[in-house]
Enzyme design. Structure first.
Site, short mmCIF file in Angstrom:
data_model
loop_
_atom_site.label_atom_id
_atom_site.label_comp_id
_atom_site.label_asym_id
_atom_site.label_seq_id
_atom_site.Cartn_x
_atom_site.Cartn_y
_atom_site.Cartn_z
N ARG A 95 0.68 -0.99 -0.40
CA ARG A 95 0.14 0.00 0.06
C ARG A 95 1.24 1.06 0.35
NH1 ARG A 95 -4.92 1.51 3.97
NH2 ARG A 95 -5.48 3.63 3.17
N ASN A 149 -10.65 -4.08 -1.03
CA ASN A 149 -10.79 -3.68 -1.99
C ASN A 149 -9.79 -4.41 -3.08
OD1 ASN A 149 -12.43 -1.39 -1.37
ND2 ASN A 149 -10.86 -0.44 0.27
N CYS A 171 -19.03 -2.11 0.59
CA CYS A 171 -18.08 -1.18 0.80
C CYS A 171 -18.59 -0.68 1.97
CB CYS A 171 -17.75 -0.54 -0.32
SG CYS A 171 -17.49 1.03 0.04
N HIS A 201 -17.22 3.29 -4.42
CA HIS A 201 -16.22 4.82 -4.57
C HIS A 201 -16.12 6.20 -5.15
CE1 HIS A 201 -12.57 3.00 -1.67
NE2 HIS A 201 -14.20 2.65 -1.16
N TYR A 256 -15.17 9.94 -1.84
CA TYR A 256 -14.03 9.92 -2.70
C TYR A 256 -14.01 10.31 -3.94
CZ TYR A 256 -12.56 5.52 -0.10
OH TYR A 256 -12.14 5.00 1.94
#
Length: 438
Positions: A95, A149, A171, A201, A256
């Protein structure tokens, strides 16, 4: 009631106490007999800590759930009724690369959007496909509930390439939006309904109802007033749009969407935070270190409040409500990622959307929402094209495919920049992306 077996892939996640609490709260209606927590060798220590905490939480609640921990996924999956996923291929180090490398090219680095989101999907989709192959053999009637995700892109790949139908991407963002609106207007969240449609998102609240009366315009007006009085640092975790913009949009965007609608500000903020060692991955590493120290305390037998710092608010509500509704055929309305099947006319029937659905024993039934507002339809179509090409790239390992996908992504839109980012990210991800090495 039939006793249920639930398997959680990524059981050593710091999110797991949320899930355990959710199952405990629903023990009267969701009769889980066995909960299997599965992880990989690198996560063995965390898995044992989570397993022991789960047993203490269940004992305190006097719930009749047996907890098993294992590194053998196939052992766990045999005869499962529900399989949940919450894993991160490459863990937080991956990440960190997803977030920091794009910034070098003046592109936002984020784990579900832009280059970071694409590389998270490239690492994740092959693993999901492996899990599905095991499920076909060991638990062919199970529902797979994926919180992993990027939820929408993963679901797009599953429905296009796996042949597995009982898959739902999930989500918590729509639930978070609903709770924020209820708090802002001082409303009973249980009496609030928001009709959502769009992509993961990139979802939009099209209509808001309170006790059956539509209050959409009131909500949009209140959100505009609220945002105008926030500093940027506070706005970062909410919906940072002006009153004029929201009124013109005439719907409620996911938080988002700030990565697209205030892109330059978001890039500058991310760059500044990263330069101080404060990228989200770096922050989460410290949060998780502290959380697992708490989890390991043999006297802890409840979900600690500090888990809220990890993100994923209302995660257990999203996951456990969905499982509960499928099992009990509740026919209530929840927001999930599934095939469109004509519900939103901005997308084809065979494309995955995030949309309000009636949840039945046969899975989600999307509610007809019509067409997205013209202001956002083009952006959503562009992202859907990017998702379809990214899913194809994850399956075929073709460099040209992912180059095209990233080039058309709204956060990049430059082939030279896309190629430079991909080349560097392929190098740091080579242990997870063997398809691209030939």
């Amino acid at each position: 009631m039939n006793k249920l077996k639930v398997v959680t892939i990524g059981g050593g996640s710091s999110y797991s106490p949320e899930l355990i609490e959710g199952f405990i709260k629903r023990n009267d209606t969701l009769p889980i007999d066995e909960l299997w927590l599965v992880d990989i060798e690198e996560g063995k220590g965390k898995l044992e800590i989570i397993g022991n905490l789960a047993r203490r939480m269940i004992k305190k609640a006097n719930a009749d759930i047996k907890v098993f921990t294992t590194l053998d996924r196939r052992e766990a999956l045999k005869d499962a009724d529900f399989v949940t996923t919450q894993f991160r291929v490459g863990q937080l180090d991956a990440r960190e690369h997803d977030e920091l490398i794009p910034l070098k090219y003046r592109v936002i680095g984020q784990e579900t959007n832009g280059p970071g989101g694409m590389f998270k999907a490239l690492r994740t989709i092959p693993v999901i496909m492996d899990i599905i192959e095991d499920c076909k053999e060991l638990c062919p009637d199970a529902w797979i509930i994926s919180f992993t995700n990027p939820a929408g892109l993963n679901a797009e790949a599953v429905f296009r390439y796996s042949g597995w139908k009982k898959f739902i991407g999930l989500c918590n963002s729509p639930i978070v939006i609903k709770h924020r609106i209820a708090k802002l207007l001082n409303l009973d969240v249980e009496e609030l309904r928001i009709d959502f449609a769009g992509l993961n998102h990139m979802v939009f609240g099209l209509h808001v109802y309170y006790k059956g009366d539509e209050i959409t315009k009131e909500v949009i007006s209140k959100l505009g007033e609220y945002n105008e009085n926030l500093s940027f640092s506070e706005r970062f975790e909410t919906i940072p749009y002006t009153k004029e913009f929201l009124n013109t949009l005439n719907c409620i965007p996911s938080p988002y969407l700030r990565y697209y609608f205030v892109k330059q500000q978001m890039y500058e903020h991310a760059f500044e935070e990263a330069s101080k060692g404060g990228s989200r991955a770096q922050v989460v590493k410290e949060v998780e270190k502290n959380l697992f120290e708490k989890y390991a305390d043999v006297n802890l037998d409840v979900k600690p409040k500090e888990i809220e710092l990890r993100g994923g608010a209302h995660y257990s509500d999203a996951a456990c409500n969905l499982i509960n509704s499928i099992y009990n055929n509740l026919c209530d309305i929840q927001i999930v990622n599934t095939l469109n099947n004509g519900a939103c006319s901005s997308f084809r029937d065979d494309e995955v959307v995030e949309i309000s659905c009636v949840i039945t024993k046969d899975g989600p039934k999307p509610i007809t929402m019509g067409r997205l507002p013209i202001m956002v339809e083009g952006l959503c179509r562009q992202i859907k094209s990017y998702e379809i090409m990214s899913a194809e790239g994850a399956m075929n390992g073709n460099y040209s495919t992912i180059l095209s996908a990233l080039t058309i992504n709204p956060l990049v839109q430059d082939e030279t920049v896309a190629a430079a980012i991909i080349d560097e990210m392929l190098e740091v991800n080579k242990n997870y992306l063997s398809k691209f090495s030939s």
